[in-house]
Enzyme design. Structure first.
Site, PDB file in Angstrom:
ATOM      1  N   SER A   7       0.865  -1.189   0.000  1.00  0.00           N
ATOM      2  CA  SER A   7       0.000   0.000   0.000  1.00  0.00           C
ATOM      3  C   SER A   7       0.896   1.232   0.000  1.00  0.00           C
ATOM      4  O   SER A   7       1.627   1.479   0.966  1.00  0.00           O
ATOM      5  CB  SER A   7      -0.896  -0.018   1.241  1.00  0.00           C
ATOM      6  OG  SER A   7      -1.479   1.251   1.423  1.00  0.00           O
ATOM      7  N   HIS A  32      -1.152  -1.414  -3.978  1.00  0.00           N
ATOM      8  CA  HIS A  32      -2.480  -1.052  -3.498  1.00  0.00           C
ATOM      9  C   HIS A  32      -2.469   0.466  -3.351  1.00  0.00           C
ATOM     10  O   HIS A  32      -1.634   1.016  -2.617  1.00  0.00           O
ATOM     11  CB  HIS A  32      -2.695  -1.763  -2.164  1.00  0.00           C
ATOM     12  CG  HIS A  32      -3.963  -1.457  -1.447  1.00  0.00           C
ATOM     13  ND1 HIS A  32      -5.067  -2.288  -1.485  1.00  0.00           N
ATOM     14  CD2 HIS A  32      -4.306  -0.427  -0.637  1.00  0.00           C
ATOM     15  CE1 HIS A  32      -6.027  -1.782  -0.726  1.00  0.00           C
ATOM     16  NE2 HIS A  32      -5.600  -0.646  -0.201  1.00  0.00           N
ATOM     17  N   ASP A  34      -4.409   3.791  -2.308  1.00  0.00           N
ATOM     18  CA  ASP A  34      -5.526   4.278  -1.486  1.00  0.00           C
ATOM     19  C   ASP A  34      -5.969   5.652  -1.964  1.00  0.00           C
ATOM     20  O   ASP A  34      -5.236   6.635  -1.831  1.00  0.00           O
ATOM     21  CB  ASP A  34      -5.097   4.339  -0.018  1.00  0.00           C
ATOM     22  CG  ASP A  34      -4.926   2.958   0.576  1.00  0.00           C
ATOM     23  OD1 ASP A  34      -5.877   2.153   0.463  1.00  0.00           O
ATOM     24  OD2 ASP A  34      -3.860   2.680   1.139  1.00  0.00           O
ATOM     25  N   MET A  36      -8.564   8.617  -1.433  1.00  0.00           N
ATOM     26  CA  MET A  36      -9.474   9.152  -0.401  1.00  0.00           C
ATOM     27  C   MET A  36      -9.889  10.566  -0.791  1.00  0.00           C
ATOM     28  O   MET A  36      -9.063  11.344  -1.288  1.00  0.00           O
ATOM     29  CB  MET A  36      -8.773   9.189   0.953  1.00  0.00           C
ATOM     30  CG  MET A  36      -8.179   7.849   1.364  1.00  0.00           C
ATOM     31  SD  MET A  36      -7.520   7.917   3.029  1.00  0.00           S
ATOM     32  CE  MET A  36      -6.643   6.348   3.120  1.00  0.00           C
ATOM     33  N   HIS A  65      -8.008   1.314  -4.351  1.00  0.00           N
ATOM     34  CA  HIS A  65      -8.965   1.133  -3.256  1.00  0.00           C
ATOM     35  C   HIS A  65      -9.657   2.482  -3.093  1.00  0.00           C
ATOM     36  O   HIS A  65      -9.076   3.422  -2.548  1.00  0.00           O
ATOM     37  CB  HIS A  65      -8.209   0.710  -1.988  1.00  0.00           C
ATOM     38  CG  HIS A  65      -9.053   0.612  -0.765  1.00  0.00           C
ATOM     39  ND1 HIS A  65      -8.532   0.502   0.505  1.00  0.00           N
ATOM     40  CD2 HIS A  65     -10.400   0.598  -0.590  1.00  0.00           C
ATOM     41  CE1 HIS A  65      -9.509   0.432   1.393  1.00  0.00           C
ATOM     42  NE2 HIS A  65     -10.662   0.513   0.751  1.00  0.00           N
ATOM     43  N   MET A  67     -11.862   5.012  -1.538  1.00  0.00           N
ATOM     44  CA  MET A  67     -12.572   5.420  -0.320  1.00  0.00           C
ATOM     45  C   MET A  67     -13.159   6.794  -0.619  1.00  0.00           C
ATOM     46  O   MET A  67     -12.715   7.820  -0.090  1.00  0.00           O
ATOM     47  CB  MET A  67     -11.604   5.436   0.871  1.00  0.00           C
ATOM     48  CG  MET A  67     -11.219   4.025   1.319  1.00  0.00           C
ATOM     49  SD  MET A  67      -9.683   3.965   2.274  1.00  0.00           S
ATOM     50  CE  MET A  67      -8.509   3.901   0.929  1.00  0.00           C
ATOM     51  N   MET A 136     -11.260  -4.783   5.747  1.00  0.00           N
ATOM     52  CA  MET A 136     -10.499  -3.770   6.484  1.00  0.00           C
ATOM     53  C   MET A 136     -10.318  -4.209   7.937  1.00  0.00           C
ATOM     54  O   MET A 136     -11.288  -4.575   8.612  1.00  0.00           O
ATOM     55  CB  MET A 136     -11.236  -2.428   6.485  1.00  0.00           C
ATOM     56  CG  MET A 136     -11.538  -1.841   5.119  1.00  0.00           C
ATOM     57  SD  MET A 136     -10.071  -1.466   4.159  1.00  0.00           S
ATOM     58  CE  MET A 136      -9.223  -0.318   5.239  1.00  0.00           C
ATOM     59  N   ASP A 169      -6.594  -5.535   4.887  1.00  0.00           N
ATOM     60  CA  ASP A 169      -6.002  -4.208   4.748  1.00  0.00           C
ATOM     61  C   ASP A 169      -6.106  -3.434   6.058  1.00  0.00           C
ATOM     62  O   ASP A 169      -7.210  -3.121   6.508  1.00  0.00           O
ATOM     63  CB  ASP A 169      -6.763  -3.473   3.623  1.00  0.00           C
ATOM     64  CG  ASP A 169      -6.192  -2.109   3.308  1.00  0.00           C
ATOM     65  OD1 ASP A 169      -5.088  -1.801   3.780  1.00  0.00           O
ATOM     66  OD2 ASP A 169      -6.870  -1.366   2.555  1.00  0.00           O
TER      67      ASP A 169
HETATM   68  C1  DX5 Z   1      -6.446   2.635   5.212  1.00  0.00           C
HETATM   69  C2  DX5 Z   1      -5.904   2.109   3.899  1.00  0.00           C
HETATM   70  C3  DX5 Z   1      -4.825   1.096   4.062  1.00  0.00           C
HETATM   71  C4  DX5 Z   1      -3.602   1.649   4.740  1.00  0.00           C
HETATM   72  C5  DX5 Z   1      -2.786   0.546   5.315  1.00  0.00           C
HETATM   73  O1  DX5 Z   1      -7.520   3.458   4.969  1.00  0.00           O
HETATM   74  O2  DX5 Z   1      -6.952   1.525   3.151  1.00  0.00           O
HETATM   75  O3  DX5 Z   1      -4.485   0.538   2.801  1.00  0.00           O
HETATM   76  O4  DX5 Z   1      -2.814   2.413   3.885  1.00  0.00           O
HETATM   77  O5  DX5 Z   1      -1.774   1.101   6.106  1.00  0.00           O
HETATM   78  P1  DX5 Z   1      -1.022   0.245   7.231  1.00  0.00           P
HETATM   79  O6  DX5 Z   1      -0.503  -0.981   6.586  1.00  0.00           O
HETATM   80  O7  DX5 Z   1       0.045   1.181   7.711  1.00  0.00           O
HETATM   81  O8  DX5 Z   1      -2.061  -0.032   8.280  1.00  0.00           O
HETATM   82 ZN    ZN Z   2      -6.430   0.391   1.374  1.00  0.00          ZN
END
Ligand code: DX5
Ligand code: ZN
Length: 216
Positions: A7, A32, A34, A36, A65, A67, A136, A169
């Site tokens: 990620s 991956h 993220d 947001m 991913h 969000m 998650m 995740d």
């Molecule tokens: C959280 C993300 C994860 C996050 C994981 O909202 O979807 O992918 O980046 O980070 P770690 O591995 O540091 O928990």
């Molecule tokens: Zn994620």
């Protein structure tokens, strides 16, 4: 054999190409990404232009991913940006099935993401229409959060009904990866446990070893 997905949220974005090359050399199976929007989650990360930059240097498959509150509106842009899989949170859309089939029609894999407090029992039909599921083990929004042990029950619940890839995740580390794998997770998504470590080969190896231990 588990897969490891890096990620990139915890990567150094000033040198993202080198960061990606390093984790690929360390043997990660995918990236991956993220995304947001500051609405669905209280954090803003990146949009299609930055994702395009990431996919243009990556040699492994990239998953977005999402969000964000309107995944269907933006899915085409992320596909044009080069990702080969998109996951989203079904609570955000009135028509999760329509969004899943829209993503598949764009020619990429489609997945739903399960939050720690999601009612997994009510998600069964979403899973049936998904190519993969993201469970998650933190509340979405930030990397570096503590692993929520009780969310392992969601991993087990998904594994009972879903045959495809189950990505886990949030807070995945060598300390938690064994329990993740034992619960049925087969894709370890990790930001801090990879990018916050100076030796990425050791970091990825430690995740695989911990997963192989089957519980710790
Ligand atoms: C959280 C993300 C994860 C996050 C994981 O909202 O979807 O992918 O980046 O980070 P770690 O591995 O540091 O928990
Ligand atoms: Zn994620």
């Amino acid at each position: 054999m588990v897969k490891v997905s890096a990620s990139i949220l915890s990567a150094d974005f000033a040198r993202i190409a080198e960061e990606i090359a390093e984790v690929e050399a360390a043997g990660v199976d995918s990236l991956h990404i993220d995304v947001m929007d500051g609405h669905y989650v209280p954090n803003i990360t990146m949009g299609p232009a930055v994702v395009r930059g990431i996919t243009s240097v990556a040699t492994v498959p990239c998953e977005a991913h999402l969000m964000i509150t309107d995944p269907g509106k933006y899915a085409p842009e992320f596909v044009r940006a080069g990702v080969s899989a998109i996951s989203f949170h079904p609570e955000v859309t009135r028509d999760p099935f329509g969004t899943l089939s829209q993503i598949r029609d764009l020619g990429v894999a489609a997945g739903v993401a399960v939050n720690p407090d999601s009612d997994v029992a009510s998600f069964g039909e979403f899973f049936a229409a998904s190519d993969f599921v993201v469970v998650m083990t933190v509340f979405p929004g930030f990397s570096g959060q503590a692993f929520i042990e009780s969310a392992l029950e969601n991993v087990r619940a998904v594994a009972r009904v879903f045959d495809g890839d189950i990505a886990v995740d949030g807070g995945v580390s060598p300390r938690t990866a064994g329990r993740v794998a034992a619960a049925g997770g087969n894709v370890l998504v990790a930001a801090s446990a990879i990018f916050k470590q100076t030796d990425r080969v050791a970091a990825v190896g430690a995740l695989r070893t911990a997963a192989g231990s089957g519980g710790n």
